[in-house]
Design a protein around this motif. Sequence first.
Motif, PDB file in Angstrom:
ATOM      1  N   PHE A  52       0.845  -1.155  -0.028  1.00  0.00           N
ATOM      2  CA  PHE A  52      -0.072   0.119  -0.195  1.00  0.00           C
ATOM      3  C   PHE A  52       0.890   1.213  -0.122  1.00  0.00           C
ATOM      4  CE2 PHE A  52      -2.646  -3.267   2.282  1.00  0.00           C
ATOM      5  CZ  PHE A  52      -3.604  -3.243   1.050  1.00  0.00           C
ATOM      6  N   ASP A  53       2.159   1.113  -0.211  1.00  0.00           N
ATOM      7  CA  ASP A  53       2.903   2.265  -0.425  1.00  0.00           C
ATOM      8  C   ASP A  53       2.766   2.754  -1.674  1.00  0.00           C
ATOM      9  OD1 ASP A  53       4.086   2.290   2.366  1.00  0.00           O
ATOM     10  OD2 ASP A  53       5.725   1.322   1.531  1.00  0.00           O
ATOM     11  N   LEU A  54       3.224   4.227  -2.094  1.00  0.00           N
ATOM     12  CA  LEU A  54       3.041   4.584  -3.522  1.00  0.00           C
ATOM     13  C   LEU A  54       4.223   3.922  -4.226  1.00  0.00           C
ATOM     14  CD1 LEU A  54       2.450   8.370  -3.134  1.00  0.00           C
ATOM     15  CD2 LEU A  54       0.643   6.583  -3.731  1.00  0.00           C
ATOM     16  N   MET A  55       3.901   3.406  -5.231  1.00  0.00           N
ATOM     17  CA  MET A  55       4.815   2.626  -6.148  1.00  0.00           C
ATOM     18  C   MET A  55       6.007   3.843  -6.934  1.00  0.00           C
ATOM     19  SD  MET A  55       2.778  -0.238  -8.190  1.00  0.00           S
ATOM     20  CE  MET A  55       1.424   0.764  -8.992  1.00  0.00           C
ATOM     21  N   LYS A  56       7.017   3.456  -6.961  1.00  0.00           N
ATOM     22  CA  LYS A  56       8.104   4.282  -7.702  1.00  0.00           C
ATOM     23  C   LYS A  56       8.786   3.459  -8.751  1.00  0.00           C
ATOM     24  CE  LYS A  56       8.902   6.369  -2.663  1.00  0.00           C
ATOM     25  NZ  LYS A  56       9.752   6.477  -1.817  1.00  0.00           N
ATOM     26  N   PRO A  57       9.209   3.948  -9.845  1.00  0.00           N
ATOM     27  CA  PRO A  57       9.859   3.296 -10.886  1.00  0.00           C
ATOM     28  C   PRO A  57      11.378   2.648 -10.055  1.00  0.00           C
ATOM     29  CG  PRO A  57       9.612   5.631 -11.275  1.00  0.00           C
ATOM     30  CD  PRO A  57       9.148   5.419  -9.958  1.00  0.00           C
ATOM     31  N   PRO A  58      11.640   1.511 -10.566  1.00  0.00           N
ATOM     32  CA  PRO A  58      10.630   0.952 -11.853  1.00  0.00           C
ATOM     33  C   PRO A  58       9.561   0.075 -11.250  1.00  0.00           C
ATOM     34  CG  PRO A  58      12.682  -0.439 -11.016  1.00  0.00           C
ATOM     35  CD  PRO A  58      12.735   0.677 -10.236  1.00  0.00           C
ATOM     36  N   ILE A  59       8.348   0.198 -12.186  1.00  0.00           N
ATOM     37  CA  ILE A  59       7.436  -0.286 -11.617  1.00  0.00           C
ATOM     38  C   ILE A  59       6.978  -1.529 -12.783  1.00  0.00           C
ATOM     39  CG2 ILE A  59       4.885  -0.096 -11.585  1.00  0.00           C
ATOM     40  CD1 ILE A  59       5.282   2.874 -10.736  1.00  0.00           C
ATOM     41  N   VAL A  60       6.693  -2.806 -12.280  1.00  0.00           N
ATOM     42  CA  VAL A  60       6.594  -3.706 -13.341  1.00  0.00           C
ATOM     43  C   VAL A  60       5.125  -4.074 -13.396  1.00  0.00           C
ATOM     44  CG1 VAL A  60       8.908  -4.764 -13.188  1.00  0.00           C
ATOM     45  CG2 VAL A  60       7.114  -5.424 -11.650  1.00  0.00           C
ATOM     46  N   GLY A  95      -1.529  -6.646 -16.779  1.00  0.00           N
ATOM     47  CA  GLY A  95      -1.384  -5.240 -16.728  1.00  0.00           C
ATOM     48  C   GLY A  95      -1.502  -4.753 -15.160  1.00  0.00           C
ATOM     49  N   HIS A  96      -1.467  -5.748 -14.169  1.00  0.00           N
ATOM     50  CA  HIS A  96      -1.639  -5.350 -12.847  1.00  0.00           C
ATOM     51  C   HIS A  96       0.059  -4.958 -12.343  1.00  0.00           C
ATOM     52  CE1 HIS A  96      -5.364  -7.995 -12.686  1.00  0.00           C
ATOM     53  NE2 HIS A  96      -5.619  -6.521 -12.688  1.00  0.00           N
ATOM     54  N   SER A  97       0.042  -3.875 -11.588  1.00  0.00           N
ATOM     55  CA  SER A  97       1.408  -3.547 -11.228  1.00  0.00           C
ATOM     56  C   SER A  97       1.647  -3.693  -9.701  1.00  0.00           C
ATOM     57  CB  SER A  97       1.842  -2.007 -11.537  1.00  0.00           C
ATOM     58  OG  SER A  97       1.406  -2.085 -13.031  1.00  0.00           O
ATOM     59  N   VAL A  98       3.162  -3.999  -9.201  1.00  0.00           N
ATOM     60  CA  VAL A  98       3.270  -3.885  -7.920  1.00  0.00           C
ATOM     61  C   VAL A  98       4.429  -3.138  -7.979  1.00  0.00           C
ATOM     62  CG1 VAL A  98       2.042  -6.044  -7.119  1.00  0.00           C
ATOM     63  CG2 VAL A  98       4.503  -6.044  -8.188  1.00  0.00           C
ATOM     64  N   CYS A  99       4.883  -2.674  -6.595  1.00  0.00           N
ATOM     65  CA  CYS A  99       6.129  -1.798  -6.500  1.00  0.00           C
ATOM     66  C   CYS A  99       7.435  -2.870  -6.674  1.00  0.00           C
ATOM     67  CB  CYS A  99       6.208  -1.121  -5.222  1.00  0.00           C
ATOM     68  SG  CYS A  99       6.588  -2.287  -3.681  1.00  0.00           S
ATOM     69  N   SER A 100       8.604  -2.348  -6.892  1.00  0.00           N
ATOM     70  CA  SER A 100       9.635  -3.315  -6.974  1.00  0.00           C
ATOM     71  C   SER A 100       9.963  -3.829  -5.879  1.00  0.00           C
ATOM     72  CB  SER A 100      10.868  -2.429  -7.657  1.00  0.00           C
ATOM     73  OG  SER A 100      11.009  -1.084  -6.928  1.00  0.00           O
ATOM     74  N   LYS A 101       9.856  -3.345  -4.627  1.00  0.00           N
ATOM     75  CA  LYS A 101      10.168  -3.951  -3.577  1.00  0.00           C
ATOM     76  C   LYS A 101       9.361  -5.243  -3.256  1.00  0.00           C
ATOM     77  CE  LYS A 101       8.794  -2.169   0.280  1.00  0.00           C
ATOM     78  NZ  LYS A 101       8.404  -0.978   1.556  1.00  0.00           N
ATOM     79  N   CYS A 102       7.886  -5.106  -3.471  1.00  0.00           N
ATOM     80  CA  CYS A 102       7.183  -6.223  -3.279  1.00  0.00           C
ATOM     81  C   CYS A 102       7.281  -7.477  -4.397  1.00  0.00           C
ATOM     82  CB  CYS A 102       5.765  -5.942  -3.000  1.00  0.00           C
ATOM     83  SG  CYS A 102       5.511  -4.877  -1.680  1.00  0.00           S
ATOM     84  N   LYS A 103       7.590  -6.883  -5.603  1.00  0.00           N
ATOM     85  CA  LYS A 103       7.715  -7.923  -6.640  1.00  0.00           C
ATOM     86  C   LYS A 103       8.913  -8.790  -6.499  1.00  0.00           C
ATOM     87  CE  LYS A 103       8.619  -9.306 -10.999  1.00  0.00           C
ATOM     88  NZ  LYS A 103       9.555 -10.087 -10.980  1.00  0.00           N
ATOM     89  N   GLY A 104       9.790  -8.573  -5.623  1.00  0.00           N
ATOM     90  CA  GLY A 104      10.989  -9.401  -5.518  1.00  0.00           C
ATOM     91  C   GLY A 104      10.560 -10.566  -4.504  1.00  0.00           C
ATOM     92  N   LYS A 105       9.356 -10.563  -3.797  1.00  0.00           N
ATOM     93  CA  LYS A 105       8.971 -11.348  -2.982  1.00  0.00           C
ATOM     94  C   LYS A 105       7.567 -12.324  -3.616  1.00  0.00           C
ATOM     95  CE  LYS A 105       9.828  -8.052   0.799  1.00  0.00           C
ATOM     96  NZ  LYS A 105       9.017  -7.302   1.668  1.00  0.00           N
ATOM     97  N   LEU A 106       7.355 -11.731  -4.767  1.00  0.00           N
ATOM     98  CA  LEU A 106       6.316 -12.808  -5.253  1.00  0.00           C
ATOM     99  C   LEU A 106       6.357 -13.614  -6.482  1.00  0.00           C
ATOM    100  CD1 LEU A 106       3.733  -9.444  -5.361  1.00  0.00           C
ATOM    101  CD2 LEU A 106       3.673 -11.516  -3.791  1.00  0.00           C
ATOM    102  N   THR A 107       5.864 -14.567  -6.636  1.00  0.00           N
ATOM    103  CA  THR A 107       6.273 -15.487  -7.872  1.00  0.00           C
ATOM    104  C   THR A 107       4.885 -15.158  -8.980  1.00  0.00           C
ATOM    105  OG1 THR A 107       4.928 -17.303  -6.792  1.00  0.00           O
ATOM    106  CG2 THR A 107       7.258 -17.273  -6.503  1.00  0.00           C
ATOM    107  N   VAL A 108       3.821 -14.699  -8.467  1.00  0.00           N
ATOM    108  CA  VAL A 108       2.618 -14.464  -9.433  1.00  0.00           C
ATOM    109  C   VAL A 108       2.071 -13.328  -8.865  1.00  0.00           C
ATOM    110  CG1 VAL A 108       2.218 -16.897  -9.847  1.00  0.00           C
ATOM    111  CG2 VAL A 108       1.180 -15.736  -8.038  1.00  0.00           C
ATOM    112  N   CYS A 109       1.175 -12.578  -9.898  1.00  0.00           N
ATOM    113  CA  CYS A 109       0.520 -11.359  -9.375  1.00  0.00           C
ATOM    114  C   CYS A 109      -0.547 -11.612  -8.141  1.00  0.00           C
ATOM    115  CB  CYS A 109      -0.309 -10.892 -10.750  1.00  0.00           C
ATOM    116  SG  CYS A 109      -1.607  -9.421 -10.373  1.00  0.00           S
ATOM    117  N   PRO A 110      -0.590 -10.812  -7.278  1.00  0.00           N
ATOM    118  CA  PRO A 110      -1.529 -11.044  -6.285  1.00  0.00           C
ATOM    119  C   PRO A 110      -2.869 -10.764  -6.448  1.00  0.00           C
ATOM    120  CG  PRO A 110      -0.378  -9.045  -6.204  1.00  0.00           C
ATOM    121  CD  PRO A 110       0.357  -9.661  -7.074  1.00  0.00           C
TER     122      PRO A 110
END
Length: 260
Positions: A20-28, A33-48
């Motif tokens: 729930f933080d504001l996303m900052k670049p790089p945004i994947v 087309g759903h996005s998450v922040c780069s910090k959380c992306k490293g902890k995920l295997t699939v889109c939440p």
Amino acid sequence: TSDLDDARELLSLLECPVCFDLMKPPIVQCSNGHSVCSKCKGKLTVCPSCEANYLETRNLLAEQMAYKVKHPCKNQSAGCSEKYPLEHLTRHEAECPHRVFECKAGFGVKGVNKCGWSGLLDQLYHHVAASHKPFCWMRASNTIQHKNIDLNKDCSVTQLVSAHDEIFWYHYRHVTSEERSFVALQYIGQVKAAKKYKYEVRCSSSGADFELSMVCPAHGDPEDAGAIFRSGKCLILDFRTMNHFIINKALIMKFNVLKA
């Protein structure tokens, strides 16, 4: 009110669905087309949101939006209410008076290591006074004695100074390879407030044949002490001059914190 609601809605589009933080670049983004922040992306295997796989493609539209909006300071929970565009946010957070401060007292003294404590500004003085009392003094004027001075060995001392209802770091260092000693003062808190203070150093030889007096500006605490010494914007004594003021292996200085 409508403009304010529109701004809030825009910000909500940039909220990471995980933290729930504001996303900052790089945004994947995922394949849907759903996005998450780069910090959380490293902890995920699939889109939440849809469990689709993530692509290596960046969401450029979201990144452009992120650059346009003002982001809250990361120290918001500690009391900071400031918001800045990304291009100014990093600098503010590095200088924010609500940031986390590290204890530097005694750092560099033989047998004393950096203690590892960190906390808020209003906690720092109490920590140093309780845990590092020899490296804490509570008045604007003080006679400092650096004992057992050995100019054949490097030495570095940092002490906390309480003066004018503010706190400062006092740094002393001598470097054998350069044959010079350095003294600097750093204001702890909002960086721009450092301009309100300066410090005076006075030294006298045992017979008062030699006297030295110098006034220098205080620096902000985010600066590295070594960088201040290298800049020359501090008190610098070469060893030949310094030897006049070493009495019984002690360098004695009268040190005053002054308002600019």
